[in-house]
Design a protein around this motif. Structure first.
Motif, PDB file in Angstrom:
ATOM      1  N   LYS A   1       0.834  -1.203   0.000  1.00 51.62           N
ATOM      2  CA  LYS A   1       0.000   0.000   0.000  1.00 51.62           C
ATOM      3  C   LYS A   1       0.871   1.256   0.000  1.00 51.62           C
ATOM      4  CE  LYS A   1      -3.657   2.361   2.583  1.00 51.62           C
ATOM      5  NZ  LYS A   1      -4.536   2.316   3.799  1.00 51.62           N
ATOM      6  N   ALA A   2       1.943   1.230   0.772  1.00 55.32           N
ATOM      7  CA  ALA A   2       2.861   2.370   0.820  1.00 55.32           C
ATOM      8  C   ALA A   2       3.516   2.595  -0.536  1.00 55.32           C
ATOM      9  CB  ALA A   2       3.923   2.134   1.890  1.00 55.32           C
ATOM     10  N   THR A   3       3.802   1.511  -1.249  1.00 50.58           N
ATOM     11  CA  THR A   3       4.411   1.615  -2.581  1.00 50.58           C
ATOM     12  C   THR A   3       3.498   2.353  -3.546  1.00 50.58           C
ATOM     13  OG1 THR A   3       5.657  -0.434  -2.268  1.00 50.58           O
ATOM     14  CG2 THR A   3       5.274   0.266  -4.532  1.00 50.58           C
ATOM     15  N   ARG A   4       2.195   2.101  -3.432  1.00 53.44           N
ATOM     16  CA  ARG A   4       1.232   2.748  -4.330  1.00 53.44           C
ATOM     17  C   ARG A   4       1.052   4.234  -4.035  1.00 53.44           C
ATOM     18  NH1 ARG A   4      -1.366  -2.307  -3.569  1.00 53.44           N
ATOM     19  NH2 ARG A   4      -2.797  -1.439  -2.005  1.00 53.44           N
ATOM     20  N   GLN A   5       1.659   4.725  -2.964  1.00 51.97           N
ATOM     21  CA  GLN A   5       1.582   6.144  -2.629  1.00 51.97           C
ATOM     22  C   GLN A   5       2.835   6.903  -3.064  1.00 51.97           C
ATOM     23  OE1 GLN A   5       0.959   5.859   1.602  1.00 51.97           O
ATOM     24  NE2 GLN A   5      -1.236   5.494   1.409  1.00 51.97           N
ATOM     25  N   THR A   6       3.770   6.208  -3.730  1.00 49.04           N
ATOM     26  CA  THR A   6       5.032   6.836  -4.120  1.00 49.04           C
ATOM     27  C   THR A   6       4.916   7.535  -5.473  1.00 49.04           C
ATOM     28  OG1 THR A   6       5.844   4.845  -5.227  1.00 49.04           O
ATOM     29  CG2 THR A   6       6.335   5.080  -2.874  1.00 49.04           C
ATOM     30  N   GLU A   7       5.847   8.455  -5.729  1.00 48.12           N
ATOM     31  CA  GLU A   7       5.926   9.138  -7.015  1.00 48.12           C
ATOM     32  C   GLU A   7       6.271   8.145  -8.119  1.00 48.12           C
ATOM     33  OE1 GLU A   7       6.002  12.598  -9.597  1.00 48.12           O
ATOM     34  OE2 GLU A   7       5.041  12.031  -7.709  1.00 48.12           O
ATOM     35  N   ARG A   8       7.074   7.145  -7.775  1.00 45.65           N
ATOM     36  CA  ARG A   8       7.452   6.118  -8.745  1.00 45.65           C
ATOM     37  C   ARG A   8       6.214   5.400  -9.281  1.00 45.65           C
ATOM     38  NH1 ARG A   8      12.453   3.434  -9.027  1.00 45.65           N
ATOM     39  NH2 ARG A   8      13.012   4.395  -7.040  1.00 45.65           N
ATOM     40  N   TYR A   9       5.297   5.081  -8.373  1.00 44.91           N
ATOM     41  CA  TYR A   9       4.065   4.388  -8.790  1.00 44.91           C
ATOM     42  C   TYR A   9       3.196   5.311  -9.653  1.00 44.91           C
ATOM     43  CZ  TYR A   9      -0.349   1.828  -8.588  1.00 44.91           C
ATOM     44  OH  TYR A   9      -1.498   1.158  -8.926  1.00 44.91           O
ATOM     45  N   ARG A  10       3.105   6.584  -9.265  1.00 39.83           N
ATOM     46  CA  ARG A  10       2.280   7.541 -10.014  1.00 39.83           C
ATOM     47  C   ARG A  10       2.767   7.670 -11.458  1.00 39.83           C
ATOM     48  NH1 ARG A  10       1.869  12.721 -11.679  1.00 39.83           N
ATOM     49  NH2 ARG A  10       4.034  13.163 -11.118  1.00 39.83           N
ATOM     50  N   LEU A  11       4.079   7.782 -11.628  1.00 41.04           N
ATOM     51  CA  LEU A  11       4.646   7.931 -12.971  1.00 41.04           C
ATOM     52  C   LEU A  11       4.480   6.646 -13.789  1.00 41.04           C
ATOM     53  CD1 LEU A  11       7.917   9.891 -12.121  1.00 41.04           C
ATOM     54  CD2 LEU A  11       5.805  10.793 -13.108  1.00 41.04           C
ATOM     55  N   THR A  12       4.612   5.508 -13.131  1.00 32.05           N
ATOM     56  CA  THR A  12       4.429   4.228 -13.828  1.00 32.05           C
ATOM     57  C   THR A  12       2.975   4.062 -14.269  1.00 32.05           C
ATOM     58  OG1 THR A  12       6.187   3.234 -12.495  1.00 32.05           O
ATOM     59  CG2 THR A  12       4.713   1.727 -13.635  1.00 32.05           C
ATOM     60  N   LYS A  13       2.067   4.511 -13.448  1.00 32.50           N
ATOM     61  CA  LYS A  13       0.642   4.439 -13.785  1.00 32.50           C
ATOM     62  C   LYS A  13       0.337   5.289 -15.008  1.00 32.50           C
ATOM     63  CE  LYS A  13      -3.926   4.856 -11.625  1.00 32.50           C
ATOM     64  NZ  LYS A  13      -4.658   5.247 -10.377  1.00 32.50           N
ATOM     65  N   ILE A  14       0.970   6.467 -15.080  1.00 32.25           N
ATOM     66  CA  ILE A  14       0.779   7.339 -16.249  1.00 32.25           C
ATOM     67  C   ILE A  14       1.401   6.698 -17.483  1.00 32.25           C
ATOM     68  CG2 ILE A  14       1.445   9.559 -17.260  1.00 32.25           C
ATOM     69  CD1 ILE A  14       1.299  10.737 -14.425  1.00 32.25           C
ATOM     70  N   LYS A  15       2.587   6.133 -17.312  1.00 37.25           N
ATOM     71  CA  LYS A  15       3.310   5.535 -18.430  1.00 37.25           C
ATOM     72  C   LYS A  15       2.493   4.432 -19.093  1.00 37.25           C
ATOM     73  CE  LYS A  15       7.617   3.035 -19.483  1.00 37.25           C
ATOM     74  NZ  LYS A  15       8.889   2.515 -18.912  1.00 37.25           N
ATOM     75  N   TYR A  16       1.826   3.590 -18.298  1.00 36.50           N
ATOM     76  CA  TYR A  16       1.083   2.455 -18.841  1.00 36.50           C
ATOM     77  C   TYR A  16      -0.426   2.705 -18.873  1.00 36.50           C
ATOM     78  CZ  TYR A  16       5.481  -0.068 -18.575  1.00 36.50           C
ATOM     79  OH  TYR A  16       6.789  -0.466 -18.756  1.00 36.50           O
ATOM     80  N   ASP A  17      -0.794   3.994 -18.765  1.00 33.73           N
ATOM     81  CA  ASP A  17      -2.188   4.399 -18.947  1.00 33.73           C
ATOM     82  C   ASP A  17      -3.143   3.590 -18.085  1.00 33.73           C
ATOM     83  OD1 ASP A  17      -4.134   6.049 -20.004  1.00 33.73           O
ATOM     84  OD2 ASP A  17      -4.540   4.707 -21.710  1.00 33.73           O
ATOM     85  N   GLY A  18      -2.725   3.315 -16.842  1.00 31.23           N
ATOM     86  CA  GLY A  18      -3.599   2.637 -15.892  1.00 31.23           C
ATOM     87  C   GLY A  18      -3.737   1.136 -16.067  1.00 31.23           C
ATOM     88  N   ASP A  19      -2.967   0.518 -16.972  1.00 37.30           N
ATOM     89  CA  ASP A  19      -3.030  -0.933 -17.177  1.00 37.30           C
ATOM     90  C   ASP A  19      -2.436  -1.629 -15.954  1.00 37.30           C
ATOM     91  OD1 ASP A  19      -2.300  -3.627 -17.929  1.00 37.30           O
ATOM     92  OD2 ASP A  19      -2.671  -3.051 -20.015  1.00 37.30           O
TER      93      ASP A  19
END
Length: 780
Positions: free
Chosen positions: A370-388
């Motif tokens: 859960k803490a990982t999903r709150q990181t900037e790294r996760y946010r950028l990865t989510k944008i990169k793969y368009d939420g897949d």
């Protein structure tokens, strides 16, 4: 020999060509000036010449005039020419423009030398004067703003640079007409780029040599002037050997033009390069006084700038805060000393185990994910793969488990930072083990905040725990309940209540019973003793006496008058601090007790000035009545009980020098369920201090009462801070043993509670034993 007629003919042709040349040069200048056909790009207008944009950094000052930090895009602080060492001016003129005092913006001799060098393929220096370089620096002539069809980067470089050079020549002539030579030197030395985001001689002197400009030695001045040719290539910190070579070229020029003798040059060129080893552009925003408050100030002033058409990062504003630099240093020192020790205890307690636990002590599953999903790294990865979700999970699994080099916070390392190799997932796990703190110090009469410590290290933990974060206050909220009961129902300190269970019927269904961590004693005690010992059942009794249904709402009304704006849940457990508030709000609320019932808004800015010292805005505290003077004085007397009554939760402060010296305090500890939050609120005659300690998440906490109570987590930081103030002979207004918090003879309440009175302690240690073997201060 040429005959006379031929000579005349040649002369006429020459003059004709010269005239045509002058005509075309004039036409060229006019075309550039008027941007004919949009080919040349615009030119700065006369207004820009009169008020050139120099992007001056805004500065933030403490109340006692200490520079705390800067806000800038380009780190620049102007300094008058008479405060710059002559060494700098001499080195600059000898190296960059020896005929500076003679020409009118364009040095024709230097230009002829350049043309000759182009023809002979032997360039010997440039032709740009100081005025031309200033024109380029001030007006950004090479940026998109002044581009035309022929001056875009994709056009002929020769044509483009020819137009730009003409623009700079024209601007330099206008500068020479508008300013004196000394004014041009002033502008130049305060705008030129010295590399490492150091713009202007003042910032460069501080950055590279930790000096004021007036104190620069000849080798230091020559080094800085030498860097102007290429601030990166000849950087004194980044490339010291090349910088030394360039510095010695400057010495050669100074010898050539008689600023130094050959003998002096021989000695000077052997001087070693000595620069400021402590410089770090990255750390500049994190170090220095009150970095957490500087961020809060930045955000507040940016909003003000938006409404008033100013730019915080370039308009050179001067922001004066309420912070006392001495008190801020004492607060930061106390926090470091206490938190380093507390962190060691926390590591020892959870050694080999993870501290994130539920209310039953079981480790929380999926906590790190859960803490990982709150990181900037996760946010950028989510944008990169368009939420897949599948691709995100695969990428994150790869990234989070790949070991990399990093610097991490460590209490025991130099500069509180150490080199490490770990995976991003391990770094999250590592950082989640740290305890955090928020401390705010305020003058209750003026509302001025004197110290603000938002966390343990701004570089690694930038979340502010003074104003940004809200946590359950536990028993530190009880005084608001007591104050409501005293105000509404005229209870007094000697009123007696028995420590027995108190149960409430909830509107949502079911019941709630206030519990003490050590059980119920059945003892009868005064309200002062109940507050001093932080007995939960007494606070619950009072909120019940205010009305089982409306009691919580009455407490909330008073809390609002005392400046608490956080959402407060109107339920009986509010008496024990079940709703979250900030340290900022609590300090403001407690100031009401110490200010004769008037709530005073906490403020941290006194005024904003422009770069010329003209005041743009004054700030002052808002006030409003919250309690009567008598009720406020009664509460101060009540709160003094924590350090005076038998079993008082603040008796531990008697080990500190300021208490042994007789400094009176009023205070309150607070501890929340599972020891997630530790609080201490302390007051002297002219000071209110609020301190919170806890983990990043409420699930991260100590696992027993011995370390997890407010008197162990938060109160020692207060004690250390107050001792530092007491030992500082320059601070006399806030820790004075002669000042009495309350004049009991003027109280319109009964204070002689017979056998229950423990307020007159003459000998340390007398009647100080805890009531039940430990200090009770729990929300259950």
């Amino acid at each position: 020999m040429l005959n006379k007629s031929l000579f005349i003919k040649i002369a006429k042709i020459t003059w004709a060509l010269f005239g045509v040349g002058l005509f075309f040069i004039a036409l060229w200048i006019v075309a550039i000036q008027d941007d004919f056909g949009g080919y040349f790009g615009g030119m700065p207008d006369l207004k820009e010449l009169e008020n050139p944009n120099s992007n001056v950094a805004s500065e933030i000052y403490s109340a006692d005039g200490i520079l705390m930090g800067k806000y800038y895009r380009e780190n620049r602080t102007p300094v008058p020419l008479d405060e710059i060492s002559p060494n700098v001016v001499n080195a600059l003129i000898a190296t960059e423009d020896i005929r500076f005092r003679e020409h009118s913006g364009i040095d024709l001799i230097s230009l002829m030398r350049v043309f000759r060098g182009i023809i002979t393929f032997h360039l010997d220096g440039g032709g740009s004067t100081i005025s031309q370089q200033l024109a380029k620096n001030l007006f950004n002539t090479r940026t998109k703003q002044y581009n035309g069809t022929w001056t875009t980067p994709d056009n002929s470089k020769i044509l483009r640079m020819g137009i730009i050079k003409f623009k700079e020549w024209m601007l330099s002539v206008k500068l020479e007409r508008s300013y004196t030579k000394d004014e041009i030197l002033y502008w130049y030395l305060n705008t030129v780029d010295f590399g490492r985001n150091a713009f202007g001689i003042k910032v460069a002197a501080k950055t590279y040599f930790d000096r004021e400009p007036i104190d620069l030695t000849l080798p230091e001045a020559a080094t800085l002037v030498g860097m102007l040719k290429a601030p990166t290539a000849y950087n004194a910190i980044g490339n010291p050997e090349r910088s030394k070579f360039r510095r010695n070229v400057v010495f050669k020029q100074m010898e050539k033009y008689k600023y130094i003798t050959p003998e002096e040059r021989t000695v000077l060129k052997e001087e070693p390069m000595v620069t400021n080893e402590n410089f770090s552009e990255v750390d500049a925003h994190h170090n220095g006084l009150a970095p957490y408050l500087r961020t809060v100030v930045r955000n507040k002033v940016m909003r003000w700038c938006k409404d008033n058409d100013y730019d915080l990062f370039s308009d050179g504003l001067r922001i004066y805060t309420t912070i006392d630099s001495r008190m801020q240093k004492h607060a930061e020192g106390a926090v470091k000393e206490h938190m380093k020790e507390l962190q060691g205890n926390f590591f020892d307690q959870w050694k080999g185990k993870n501290p994130w636990r539920d209310e039953y002590g079981k480790e929380i599953e999926g906590f790190l994910e859960k803490a990982t999903r709150q990181t900037e790294r996760y946010r950028l990865t989510k944008i990169k793969y368009d939420g897949d979700s599948t691709l995100i999970a695969q990428e994150m699994a790869k990234q989070m488990n790949e070991s990399i080099k990093m610097k991490v916070f460590d209490w025991n390392s130099k500069g509180y930072e150490k080199d490490s190799v770990m995976t991003p997932l391990d770094s999250i796990k590592y950082y989640k083990h740290f305890m955090h703190i928020g401390m705010m110090v305020m003058d209750p009469h003026s509302g001025q905040i004197k110290a603000w410590v938002g966390g343990i290290n701004h570089k690694h933990f930038q979340f502010d725990h003074v104003q940004q974060g809200r946590r359950q206050p536990g028993s530190t909220f009880k005084p608001i309940v007591y104050a409501t009961a005293i105000s509404e129902k005229k209870f007094h300190p000697c009123f007696q209540v028995t420590d027995v269970p108190k149960t409430f019927n909830l509107e949502s269904g079911g019941t709630w019973t206030a519990r003490n961590s050590g059980g119920y004693t059945g003892q009868t005690m005064t309200l002062r003793q109940g507050l001093a010992r932080s007995v939960n059942t007494i606070a619950a009794y009072l909120i019940g006496e205010l009305g089982e249904k409306e009691g919580a709402n009455k407490v909330i009304k008073l809390a609002r008058r005392m400046g608490i704006e956080a959402p407060l849940n109107p339920v009986p457990s509010l008496a024990l601090g079940s709703s979250e508030v900030s340290v900022y709000e609590m300090v403001g609320a407690y100031s009401t007790f110490n200010n004769e019932g008037e709530w005073t808004e906490p403020i941290f800015i006194t005024r904003i000035e422009d770069k010329n010292g003209r005041v743009l805005r004054y700030f002052s505290s808002k006030t409003k009545p919250a309690l009567s003077k008598d009720d406020a004085a009664t509460m101060m007397y009540m709160l003094m009980g924590a350090g005076e009554e038998r079993g008082g939760t603040a008796l531990g402060l008697w080990k500190y020098k300021f208490r042994k010296a007789g400094v009176q305090i009023a205070g309150k500890t607070g501890t929340t369920q599972n020891y997630s939050d530790g609080w201490f609120m302390g007051m002297t005659k002219n000071l209110v201090v609020g301190t919170w300690v806890g983990g990043d998440d409420r699930s991260i906490h100590f696992n027993n009462f011995a370390y997890g109570q407010g008197s162990r987590m938060a109160m020692p930081a207060y004690g250390m801070f107050m001792d530092s103030l007491y030992m500082d002979s320059t601070i006399t207004d806030y820790v004075n043993p002669k000042e009495k918090l309350v004049d009991k003879s003027k109280l319109s309440i009964e204070t002689d509670c017979g056998k229950y009175n423990r307020s007159d302690i003459d000998t340390l240690g007398r009647n100080l034993m805890p009531v039940r073997g430990k200090l009770e201060d729990d929300i259950m």
